[in-house]
Enzyme design. Structure first.
Site, PDB file in Angstrom:
ATOM      1  N   GLY A   1       0.984  -1.245  -0.029  1.00 11.80           N
ATOM      2  CA  GLY A   1      -0.046   0.066  -0.136  1.00 11.80           C
ATOM      3  C   GLY A   1       0.897   1.089   0.074  1.00 11.80           C
TER       4      GLY A   1
ATOM      5  N   THR B   1       4.193   2.396   5.434  1.00  7.65           N
ATOM      6  CA  THR B   1       2.933   2.111   5.595  1.00  7.65           C
ATOM      7  C   THR B   1       2.019   2.804   6.639  1.00  7.65           C
ATOM      8  OG1 THR B   1       1.316   0.337   6.344  1.00  7.65           O
ATOM      9  CG2 THR B   1       3.458   0.259   7.201  1.00  7.65           C
ATOM     10  N   ILE B   2       0.591   3.290   6.230  1.00  3.41           N
ATOM     11  CA  ILE B   2       0.191   4.073   7.021  1.00  3.41           C
ATOM     12  C   ILE B   2      -0.240   3.264   8.449  1.00  3.41           C
ATOM     13  CG2 ILE B   2      -0.932   5.726   4.999  1.00  3.41           C
ATOM     14  CD1 ILE B   2      -3.498   4.269   5.759  1.00  3.41           C
TER      15      ILE B   2
ATOM     16  N   ASP C   1       2.062  -0.532  11.968  1.00  3.47           N
ATOM     17  CA  ASP C   1       2.122  -1.997  12.652  1.00  3.47           C
ATOM     18  C   ASP C   1       3.454  -2.729  12.516  1.00  3.47           C
ATOM     19  OD1 ASP C   1       1.933  -2.211   9.842  1.00  3.47           O
ATOM     20  OD2 ASP C   1       0.198  -3.711   9.723  1.00  3.47           O
TER      21      ASP C   1
ATOM     22  N   ARG D   1     -26.324  14.675  16.686  1.00  2.61           N
ATOM     23  CA  ARG D   1     -26.161  13.084  16.202  1.00  2.61           C
ATOM     24  C   ARG D   1     -25.062  12.217  16.814  1.00  2.61           C
ATOM     25  NH1 ARG D   1     -27.590  14.533   9.962  1.00  2.61           N
ATOM     26  NH2 ARG D   1     -29.733  13.959   9.848  1.00  2.61           N
TER      27      ARG D   1
ATOM     28  N   MET E   1      -8.753   3.474   8.516  1.00  5.03           N
ATOM     29  CA  MET E   1      -8.139   2.072   7.972  1.00  5.03           C
ATOM     30  C   MET E   1      -7.118   1.517   9.165  1.00  5.03           C
ATOM     31  SD  MET E   1      -6.656   2.682   4.305  1.00  5.03           S
ATOM     32  CE  MET E   1      -7.740   2.418   2.893  1.00  5.03           C
TER      33      MET E   1
ATOM     34  N   ARG F   1      -6.207  -2.775   8.667  1.00  8.59           N
ATOM     35  CA  ARG F   1      -6.916  -3.957   8.563  1.00  8.59           C
ATOM     36  C   ARG F   1      -6.368  -4.861   9.809  1.00  8.59           C
ATOM     37  NH1 ARG F   1      -7.169  -5.561   2.614  1.00  8.59           N
ATOM     38  NH2 ARG F   1      -5.055  -5.077   2.886  1.00  8.59           N
TER      39      ARG F   1
ATOM     40  N   ARG G   1     -24.951   8.503  12.133  1.00  5.01           N
ATOM     41  CA  ARG G   1     -24.520   8.729  10.944  1.00  5.01           C
ATOM     42  C   ARG G   1     -23.201   7.960  10.818  1.00  5.01           C
ATOM     43  NH1 ARG G   1     -29.014   9.748  10.056  1.00  5.01           N
ATOM     44  NH2 ARG G   1     -29.967  11.451   8.973  1.00  5.01           N
TER      45      ARG G   1
ATOM     46  N   HIS H   1      -9.569   5.471   1.279  1.00  7.74           N
ATOM     47  CA  HIS H   1      -8.101   5.754   0.715  1.00  7.74           C
ATOM     48  C   HIS H   1      -7.949   7.123   0.973  1.00  7.74           C
ATOM     49  CE1 HIS H   1      -9.156   1.557  -0.273  1.00  7.74           C
ATOM     50  NE2 HIS H   1      -7.769   1.544  -0.681  1.00  7.74           N
TER      51      HIS H   1
HETATM   52  P1  ADP Z   1       2.688  -4.591   2.488  1.00  8.48           P
HETATM   53  O1  ADP Z   1       4.162  -4.567   2.116  1.00  8.48           O
HETATM   54  O2  ADP Z   1       2.287  -2.981   2.636  1.00  8.48           O
HETATM   55  O3  ADP Z   1       2.732  -5.080   3.918  1.00  8.48           O
HETATM   56  P2  ADP Z   1       1.785  -6.575   0.927  1.00  8.48           P
HETATM   57  O4  ADP Z   1       1.541  -7.394   2.242  1.00  8.48           O
HETATM   58  O5  ADP Z   1       0.689  -6.518   0.075  1.00  8.48           O
HETATM   59  O6  ADP Z   1       1.945  -5.168   1.588  1.00  8.48           O
HETATM   60  O7  ADP Z   1       3.252  -7.122   0.392  1.00  8.48           O
HETATM   61  C1  ADP Z   1       3.476  -6.611  -0.837  1.00  8.48           C
HETATM   62  C2  ADP Z   1       3.915  -7.347  -1.615  1.00  8.48           C
HETATM   63  O8  ADP Z   1       5.231  -8.031  -0.902  1.00  8.48           O
HETATM   64  C3  ADP Z   1       3.437  -8.709  -2.225  1.00  8.48           C
HETATM   65  O9  ADP Z   1       2.457  -8.310  -3.238  1.00  8.48           O
HETATM   66  C4  ADP Z   1       4.405  -9.538  -2.675  1.00  8.48           C
HETATM   67  O10 ADP Z   1       4.979  -9.101  -3.881  1.00  8.48           O
HETATM   68  C5  ADP Z   1       5.518  -9.429  -1.547  1.00  8.48           C
HETATM   69  N1  ADP Z   1       5.430 -10.513  -0.638  1.00  8.48           N
HETATM   70  C6  ADP Z   1       4.521 -10.462   0.390  1.00  8.48           C
HETATM   71  N2  ADP Z   1       4.732 -11.543   1.173  1.00  8.48           N
HETATM   72  C7  ADP Z   1       5.624 -12.331   0.434  1.00  8.48           C
HETATM   73  C8  ADP Z   1       6.252 -13.490   0.628  1.00  8.48           C
HETATM   74  N3  ADP Z   1       6.040 -14.296   1.714  1.00  8.48           N
HETATM   75  N4  ADP Z   1       7.466 -13.806  -0.106  1.00  8.48           N
HETATM   76  C9  ADP Z   1       7.946 -13.088  -1.028  1.00  8.48           C
HETATM   77  N5  ADP Z   1       7.324 -11.985  -1.471  1.00  8.48           N
HETATM   78  C10 ADP Z   1       6.251 -11.638  -0.391  1.00  8.48           C
HETATM   79  O1  F6P Z   2      -1.808  -1.136   4.655  1.00  3.77           O
HETATM   80  C1  F6P Z   2      -2.438   0.037   4.531  1.00  3.77           C
HETATM   81  C2  F6P Z   2      -3.963  -0.200   4.248  1.00  3.77           C
HETATM   82  O2  F6P Z   2      -4.528   0.892   4.185  1.00  3.77           O
HETATM   83  C3  F6P Z   2      -4.843  -1.140   5.328  1.00  3.77           C
HETATM   84  O3  F6P Z   2      -5.128  -0.478   6.376  1.00  3.77           O
HETATM   85  C4  F6P Z   2      -6.055  -1.345   4.249  1.00  3.77           C
HETATM   86  O4  F6P Z   2      -6.804  -2.353   4.987  1.00  3.77           O
HETATM   87  C5  F6P Z   2      -5.419  -1.752   3.130  1.00  3.77           C
HETATM   88  O5  F6P Z   2      -4.150  -0.993   3.011  1.00  3.77           O
HETATM   89  C6  F6P Z   2      -6.339  -1.607   1.769  1.00  3.77           C
HETATM   90  O6  F6P Z   2      -5.374  -1.539   0.898  1.00  3.77           O
HETATM   91  P1  F6P Z   2      -5.837  -1.762  -0.565  1.00  3.77           P
HETATM   92  O7  F6P Z   2      -7.013  -1.096  -0.897  1.00  3.77           O
HETATM   93  O8  F6P Z   2      -4.564  -1.193  -1.546  1.00  3.77           O
HETATM   94  O9  F6P Z   2      -5.858  -3.086  -0.908  1.00  3.77           O
END
Ligand code: ADP
Ligand code: F6P
Length: 320
Positions: free
Chosen positions: A12, A126-127, A130, A163, A170, A172, A244, A250
């Site tokens: 993201g 990442t926002i 975590d 209200r 966000m 997850r 509400r 996003h």
């Molecule tokens: P983030 O880096 O924000 O946690 P993702 O979990 O979607 O986002 O991971 C980003 C990318 O990193 C994935 O689309 C994939 O290409 C790569 N990736 C994630 N997990 C693995 C893994 N176990 N082995 C190799 N590449 C990975």
């Molecule tokens: O990793 C950041 C984040 O904003 C999460 O909090 C959220 O659930 C997710 O990305 C959504 O990502 P996308 O819409 O790109 O699948």
């Protein structure tokens, strides 16, 4: 010394990623290394989608949100065959080290590449905030400020109409954004996966507030807890209060980085380039108590950051 390194953004997007790209590039160049930008994260590494990065080409991006290198999610990268393709493309382009700006998933890819001979340094972007081993991730502060801006506006209309509002933000798997925005914005209740609050308690709080003459109420919900719209409906049904729901979505991922994020990204990006220059790999760089530090990438997967207990308790105390 490495002659050429690559920089990619993955997962993201987060405000401040551009500042990190700029800093990694400029620091690497001042150390005598050439820099290649990998477009669309690991998908671009696998397909060889590279652009040269220069002092000038990373100019004028520090204040821009998103990522000029673009980002992507690549399932192929999770497979050994995809990793081999990525390594082959990097070798063909003369890339000897890689700065990976992203979240924990991106770090998993970085570890795989390091283990197979391409040293990688992770920069936490990442926002969600975590990632273990850094107090803040790049983009978190900006996202929280975006939520606060929304809360201020929601308060205006909530007070005018008497209200109750539910704001879904966000996160997850993590409640950091909800906790920081809820605490900073004075929410009555903050619902996060790490600190479940029974619905009865939320309802009781809302009723107590109404009895005290409160004109509005705000409940901030992390998306990881559940659907904000369903929670809003349940609250309305159980209290009878006009309720509400706003799902911020996003909007939280975009925008110009805050000063905190631009600074953090600049420091982490530059340090990542220095670590590659020093011949290191398999590490990520973070900021703890104001100091930059490095840790093995594995630590991110083995240890959970969790939210601050002190902040959770404070939020509970203040939302009487
Ligand atoms: P983030 O880096 O924000 O946690 P993702 O979990 O979607 O986002 O991971 C980003 C990318 O990193 C994935 O689309 C994939 O290409 C790569 N990736 C994630 N997990 C693995 C893994 N176990 N082995 C190799 N590449 C990975
Ligand atoms: O990793 C950041 C984040 O904003 C999460 O909090 C959220 O659930 C997710 O990305 C959504 O990502 P996308 O819409 O790109 O699948």
């Amino acid at each position: 010394m490495l002659k050429k390194i690559g920089v990619l953004t993955s997962g993201g997007d987060a405000p401040g990623m551009n500042a990190a790209v700029r800093a990694a590039t400029r620091r690497a160049i001042t150390l005598g290394m050439e820099v290649v930008g990998v477009r669309r994260g690991y998908a671009g590494l696998i397909s060889g989608d590279f652009i040269p990065l220069t002092i000038n080409s990373v100019g004028d991006i520090i204040t821009r949100g998103g990522t000029m290198l673009q980002t992507a999610r690549s399932e192929r990268m999770k497979e050994p065959a995809g990793q081999r393709e990525a390594l082959a493309q990097a070798a063909a382009a003369g890339i000897e080290g890689l700065v990976v700006i992203g979240g924990d998933g991106s770090f998993r890819g970085a570890l795989k590449l390091t283990q197979q001979g391409l040293p990688c340094i992770g920069v936490p972007g990442t926002i969600d905030n975590d990632i273990y081993g850094t107090d803040n991730t790049i983009g978190f502060d900006t996202a929280v400020n975006t939520c606060l801006d929304a809360i201020r506006k929601i308060r205006d209309t909530a007070t005018s109409h008497n209200r109750t509002f539910v704001l879904e933000v966000m996160g997850r798997h993590s409640g950091w954004i909800a906790l920081a925005a809820g605490l900073g914005g004075g929410a009555e209740s903050i619902l996060i996966p790490e600190n479940p609050i029974p619905m009865d308690e939320i309802i009781a709080r809302l009723k107590r507030g109404a009895e005290r003459g409160k004109k509005h109420s705000l409940i901030v919900v992390a998306e990881g807890v559940g659907d904000g719209i369903a929670i809003g409906k349940e609250i309305e049904a159980k209290t009878g209060f006009d309720t509400r729901v706003t799902v911020l979505g996003h909007i939280q991922r975009g925008g110009s980085p805050s000063a905190v994020d631009a600074m953090l990204a600049s420091r982490l990006g530059a340090r990542a380039a220095e670590l590659l220059y020093e011949g290191k790999g398999g590490l990520f760089v973070g900021e703890v108590a104001g100091e930059l530090g490095t840790q093995p990438l594995e630590n991110v997967f083995d240890k959970t950051k969790g939210v601050s207990r002190e902040l959770v308790d404070l939020a509970e105390t203040l939302s009487i």
